[in-house]
Design an enzyme around this catalytic site. Structure first.
Site, PDB file in Angstrom:
ATOM      1  N   ARG A 147      48.579  37.029  45.552  1.00 44.96           N
ATOM      2  CA  ARG A 147      47.731  37.387  44.411  1.00 44.96           C
ATOM      3  C   ARG A 147      48.522  38.170  43.364  1.00 44.96           C
ATOM      4  O   ARG A 147      49.363  38.988  43.698  1.00 44.96           O
ATOM      5  CB  ARG A 147      46.551  38.237  44.893  1.00 44.96           C
ATOM      6  CG  ARG A 147      45.253  37.473  44.908  1.00 44.96           C
ATOM      7  CD  ARG A 147      44.187  38.185  45.644  1.00 44.96           C
ATOM      8  NE  ARG A 147      43.907  39.526  45.148  1.00 44.96           N
ATOM      9  CZ  ARG A 147      42.943  40.296  45.633  1.00 44.96           C
ATOM     10  NH1 ARG A 147      42.170  39.844  46.598  1.00 44.96           N
ATOM     11  NH2 ARG A 147      42.735  41.498  45.161  1.00 44.96           N
ATOM     12  N   ARG A 165      30.831  48.880  42.892  1.00 43.02           N
ATOM     13  CA  ARG A 165      32.092  49.613  42.933  1.00 43.02           C
ATOM     14  C   ARG A 165      32.089  50.839  42.043  1.00 43.02           C
ATOM     15  O   ARG A 165      33.076  51.559  41.983  1.00 43.02           O
ATOM     16  CB  ARG A 165      33.163  48.681  42.371  1.00 43.02           C
ATOM     17  CG  ARG A 165      34.234  48.291  43.309  1.00 43.02           C
ATOM     18  CD  ARG A 165      34.951  47.166  42.595  1.00 43.02           C
ATOM     19  NE  ARG A 165      36.318  47.113  42.939  1.00 43.02           N
ATOM     20  CZ  ARG A 165      36.828  46.170  43.718  1.00 43.02           C
ATOM     21  NH1 ARG A 165      36.077  45.242  44.248  1.00 43.02           N
ATOM     22  NH2 ARG A 165      38.108  46.161  43.958  1.00 43.02           N
ATOM     23  N   ARG A 180      45.067  50.332  41.809  1.00 44.49           N
ATOM     24  CA  ARG A 180      43.865  49.797  42.487  1.00 44.49           C
ATOM     25  C   ARG A 180      43.331  50.795  43.499  1.00 44.49           C
ATOM     26  O   ARG A 180      42.119  51.031  43.576  1.00 44.49           O
ATOM     27  CB  ARG A 180      44.211  48.478  43.199  1.00 44.49           C
ATOM     28  CG  ARG A 180      44.372  47.313  42.235  1.00 44.49           C
ATOM     29  CD  ARG A 180      44.966  46.099  42.914  1.00 44.49           C
ATOM     30  NE  ARG A 180      44.152  45.587  43.986  1.00 44.49           N
ATOM     31  CZ  ARG A 180      44.617  44.799  44.958  1.00 44.49           C
ATOM     32  NH1 ARG A 180      45.897  44.446  44.985  1.00 44.49           N
ATOM     33  NH2 ARG A 180      43.811  44.366  45.893  1.00 44.49           N
ATOM     34  N   LYS A 218      37.667  43.481  53.617  1.00 42.42           N
ATOM     35  CA  LYS A 218      36.327  43.064  53.156  1.00 42.42           C
ATOM     36  C   LYS A 218      36.221  41.536  53.099  1.00 42.42           C
ATOM     37  O   LYS A 218      35.245  40.950  53.560  1.00 42.42           O
ATOM     38  CB  LYS A 218      36.012  43.662  51.768  1.00 42.42           C
ATOM     39  CG  LYS A 218      36.095  45.176  51.701  1.00 42.42           C
ATOM     40  CD  LYS A 218      35.739  45.701  50.329  1.00 42.42           C
ATOM     41  CE  LYS A 218      36.697  45.298  49.219  1.00 42.42           C
ATOM     42  NZ  LYS A 218      38.088  45.833  49.392  1.00 42.42           N
ATOM     43  N   ARG A 254      49.723  40.050  52.283  1.00 45.02           N
ATOM     44  CA  ARG A 254      48.627  39.070  52.149  1.00 45.02           C
ATOM     45  C   ARG A 254      49.090  37.787  51.470  1.00 45.02           C
ATOM     46  O   ARG A 254      49.828  37.808  50.492  1.00 45.02           O
ATOM     47  CB  ARG A 254      47.477  39.663  51.342  1.00 45.02           C
ATOM     48  CG  ARG A 254      46.396  38.607  51.062  1.00 45.02           C
ATOM     49  CD  ARG A 254      45.138  39.145  50.482  1.00 45.02           C
ATOM     50  NE  ARG A 254      45.356  40.168  49.510  1.00 45.02           N
ATOM     51  CZ  ARG A 254      44.455  41.091  49.189  1.00 45.02           C
ATOM     52  NH1 ARG A 254      43.290  41.094  49.793  1.00 45.02           N
ATOM     53  NH2 ARG A 254      44.720  41.994  48.280  1.00 45.02           N
TER      54      ARG A 254
HETATM   55  P1  AP5 Z   1      41.402  41.291  52.895  1.00 48.58           P
HETATM   56  O1  AP5 Z   1      40.306  40.836  53.774  1.00 48.58           O
HETATM   57  O2  AP5 Z   1      41.920  40.357  51.864  1.00 48.58           O
HETATM   58  O3  AP5 Z   1      41.055  42.723  52.263  1.00 48.58           O
HETATM   59  P2  AP5 Z   1      40.051  43.121  51.101  1.00 48.58           P
HETATM   60  O4  AP5 Z   1      39.380  44.381  51.494  1.00 48.58           O
HETATM   61  O5  AP5 Z   1      39.186  41.965  50.731  1.00 48.58           O
HETATM   62  O6  AP5 Z   1      41.097  43.435  49.974  1.00 48.58           O
HETATM   63  P3  AP5 Z   1      41.154  43.102  48.425  1.00 48.58           P
HETATM   64  O7  AP5 Z   1      42.533  43.487  48.015  1.00 48.58           O
HETATM   65  O8  AP5 Z   1      40.709  41.689  48.158  1.00 48.58           O
HETATM   66  O9  AP5 Z   1      40.113  44.072  47.856  1.00 48.58           O
HETATM   67  P4  AP5 Z   1      40.004  44.529  46.395  1.00 48.58           P
HETATM   68  O10 AP5 Z   1      38.741  45.290  46.452  1.00 48.58           O
HETATM   69  O11 AP5 Z   1      41.187  45.221  45.856  1.00 48.58           O
HETATM   70  O12 AP5 Z   1      40.012  43.153  45.595  1.00 48.58           O
HETATM   71  P5  AP5 Z   1      38.888  42.349  44.817  1.00 48.58           P
HETATM   72  O13 AP5 Z   1      39.250  40.937  44.890  1.00 48.58           O
HETATM   73  O14 AP5 Z   1      37.536  42.784  45.215  1.00 48.58           O
HETATM   74  O15 AP5 Z   1      42.605  41.741  53.870  1.00 48.58           O
HETATM   75  C1  AP5 Z   1      43.828  42.179  53.313  1.00 48.58           C
HETATM   76  C2  AP5 Z   1      44.985  41.667  54.205  1.00 48.58           C
HETATM   77  O16 AP5 Z   1      44.906  42.307  55.468  1.00 48.58           O
HETATM   78  C3  AP5 Z   1      44.926  40.161  54.467  1.00 48.58           C
HETATM   79  O17 AP5 Z   1      46.234  39.657  54.465  1.00 48.58           O
HETATM   80  C4  AP5 Z   1      44.311  40.043  55.872  1.00 48.58           C
HETATM   81  O18 AP5 Z   1      44.788  38.921  56.542  1.00 48.58           O
HETATM   82  C5  AP5 Z   1      44.763  41.355  56.530  1.00 48.58           C
HETATM   83  N1  AP5 Z   1      43.781  41.896  57.455  1.00 48.58           N
HETATM   84  C6  AP5 Z   1      42.426  41.986  57.274  1.00 48.58           C
HETATM   85  N2  AP5 Z   1      41.853  42.601  58.331  1.00 48.58           N
HETATM   86  C7  AP5 Z   1      42.872  42.921  59.196  1.00 48.58           C
HETATM   87  C8  AP5 Z   1      42.914  43.581  60.463  1.00 48.58           C
HETATM   88  N3  AP5 Z   1      41.802  44.035  61.063  1.00 48.58           N
HETATM   89  N4  AP5 Z   1      44.118  43.757  61.037  1.00 48.58           N
HETATM   90  C9  AP5 Z   1      45.267  43.313  60.430  1.00 48.58           C
HETATM   91  N5  AP5 Z   1      45.290  42.678  59.232  1.00 48.58           N
HETATM   92  C10 AP5 Z   1      44.099  42.482  58.616  1.00 48.58           C
HETATM   93  O19 AP5 Z   1      39.094  42.897  43.316  1.00 48.58           O
HETATM   94  C11 AP5 Z   1      40.221  42.539  42.548  1.00 48.58           C
HETATM   95  C12 AP5 Z   1      40.061  43.058  41.123  1.00 48.58           C
HETATM   96  O20 AP5 Z   1      38.910  42.431  40.505  1.00 48.58           O
HETATM   97  C13 AP5 Z   1      39.773  44.562  40.986  1.00 48.58           C
HETATM   98  O21 AP5 Z   1      40.983  45.307  40.983  1.00 48.58           O
HETATM   99  C14 AP5 Z   1      39.050  44.613  39.633  1.00 48.58           C
HETATM  100  O22 AP5 Z   1      39.934  44.508  38.561  1.00 48.58           O
HETATM  101  C15 AP5 Z   1      38.191  43.348  39.674  1.00 48.58           C
HETATM  102  N6  AP5 Z   1      36.876  43.590  40.275  1.00 48.58           N
HETATM  103  C16 AP5 Z   1      36.398  43.068  41.435  1.00 48.58           C
HETATM  104  N7  AP5 Z   1      35.158  43.502  41.692  1.00 48.58           N
HETATM  105  C17 AP5 Z   1      34.832  44.337  40.671  1.00 48.58           C
HETATM  106  C18 AP5 Z   1      33.684  45.116  40.390  1.00 48.58           C
HETATM  107  N8  AP5 Z   1      32.628  45.143  41.205  1.00 48.58           N
HETATM  108  N9  AP5 Z   1      33.703  45.879  39.265  1.00 48.58           N
HETATM  109  C19 AP5 Z   1      34.759  45.875  38.419  1.00 48.58           C
HETATM  110  N10 AP5 Z   1      35.879  45.153  38.649  1.00 48.58           N
HETATM  111  C20 AP5 Z   1      35.918  44.393  39.763  1.00 48.58           C
END
Ligand code: AP5
Length: 245
Positions: free
Chosen positions: A188, A109, A199, A34, A155
């Site tokens: 992270r 979410r 998660r 994402k 990552r």
């Molecule tokens: P990346 O692009 O970083 O993936 P992502 O989907 O953004 O993954 P996240 O882990 O950031 O998502 P998340 O939803 O767990 O975290 P968030 O920060 O929202 O790619 C991942 C890796 O793969 C990278 O190394 C990249 O280089 C590689 N990659 C990407 N595409 C690729 C491809 N096509 N091929 C190969 N490699 C690839 O949330 C974190 C925390 O915040 C949550 O756990 C929660 O506690 C809180 N939070 C956030 N939003 C909310 C909400 N709306 N409500 C409540 N709590 C929330």
């Protein structure tokens, strides 16, 4: 062959700045791509990425009240409360840079957050801050479970500019140093093995119903995220352009 995230920028896909895109929602489990794809969309259409995870992490670093409330919850891999997150998103979407559109990365979410977003978009139409009712373009990235584990565990990100790398697939040109900022890359706090399980479970339990909701209302586009970054981006751009044509 490994690909640097910055190769995409030098590929210089044409920028599209004339359209009003409205909200773009990126759904998908942790590690689905994402954040990576949000940055591509942002570069191409010049609309901001609104990543709830990034905003929360920033608040944790700054030690704000929100950050203090979120820190332990995030470290356990659980979701921060709907009230806190929705208020945070409301304030962000009022910023002038969101006028032409924005990418919601990691929001909504939960069912409550999806309901909140609908009400927010209704309100903007009724209070005439928008001429038409905006309907989000909802895109879900599907990625195989084992691939997710590999991506999350590999990552790395730049603490200065937020650029995302991966030790398996998207390495920095110089080991563990950001190509652009020269900062030492970091892992992270919630990418630890013991936090990845909760998660993924939170996604399955609380976010799957959100995707089902958008599916039932005919707004969900499913994209196979298990391909090269450029291929995934190309499909996302097609979806966006079909919508705003
Ligand atoms: P990346 O692009 O970083 O993936 P992502 O989907 O953004 O993954 P996240 O882990 O950031 O998502 P998340 O939803 O767990 O975290 P968030 O920060 O929202 O790619 C991942 C890796 O793969 C990278 O190394 C990249 O280089 C590689 N990659 C990407 N595409 C690729 C491809 N096509 N091929 C190969 N490699 C690839 O949330 C974190 C925390 O915040 C949550 O756990 C929660 O506690 C809180 N939070 C956030 N939003 C909310 C909400 N709306 N409500 C409540 N709590 C929330």
């Amino acid at each position: 062959m490994t690909q640097s995230p910055n190769d995409s920028i030098s590929n210089s896909m044409a920028q599209e700045t004339s359209r009003n895109l409205g909200p773009i929602v990126l759904l998908g489990p942790p590690g689905a791509g994402k954040g990576t794809q949000s940055k591509r969309i942002m570069e191409r259409y010049l609309v901001p990425q609104v990543s709830t995870g990034d905003i929360l992490r920033q608040n944790v670093i700054q030690g704000t009240e929100l950050g203090m409330a979120a820190k332990a919850v995030m470290a356990r891999g659980e979701l921060v409360s709907d009230d806190l997150v929705c208020e945070m998103v409301r304030l962000r979407l009022k910023e002038p840079d969101c006028k032409r559109g924005y990418i919601l990365d990691g929001f909504p979410r939960t069912a409550a957050q999806a309901g909140w977003l609908d009400a927010f978009l209704d309100d903007q139409f009724f209070d005439k801050s928008r001429a038409t009712r905006a309907w989000p373009i909802v895109i879900r990235l599907d990625v195989d479970y084992n691939q997710l584990l590999l991506r999350i565990s590999g990552r790395r990100s730049c603490p200065t500019c937020g650029r995302i790398y991966n030790v398996h697939s998207q390495r920095a040109h110089v080991n563990e140093v950001c190509d652009v900022e020269g900062s030492k890359l970091i892992t992270r706090n919630d990418d630890r093995l013991e936090v990845i399980g909760p998660r993924l479970a939170a996604y399955q339990e609380l976010t799957t119903p959100v995707a089902d909701y958008y599916q039932r209302t005919g707004r969900l586009h499913t994209v196979n995220g298990d391909r090269a970054v450029d291929e995934v981006s190309a499909e996302i751009f097609r979806i966006i352009e079909d919508h705003s044509a």
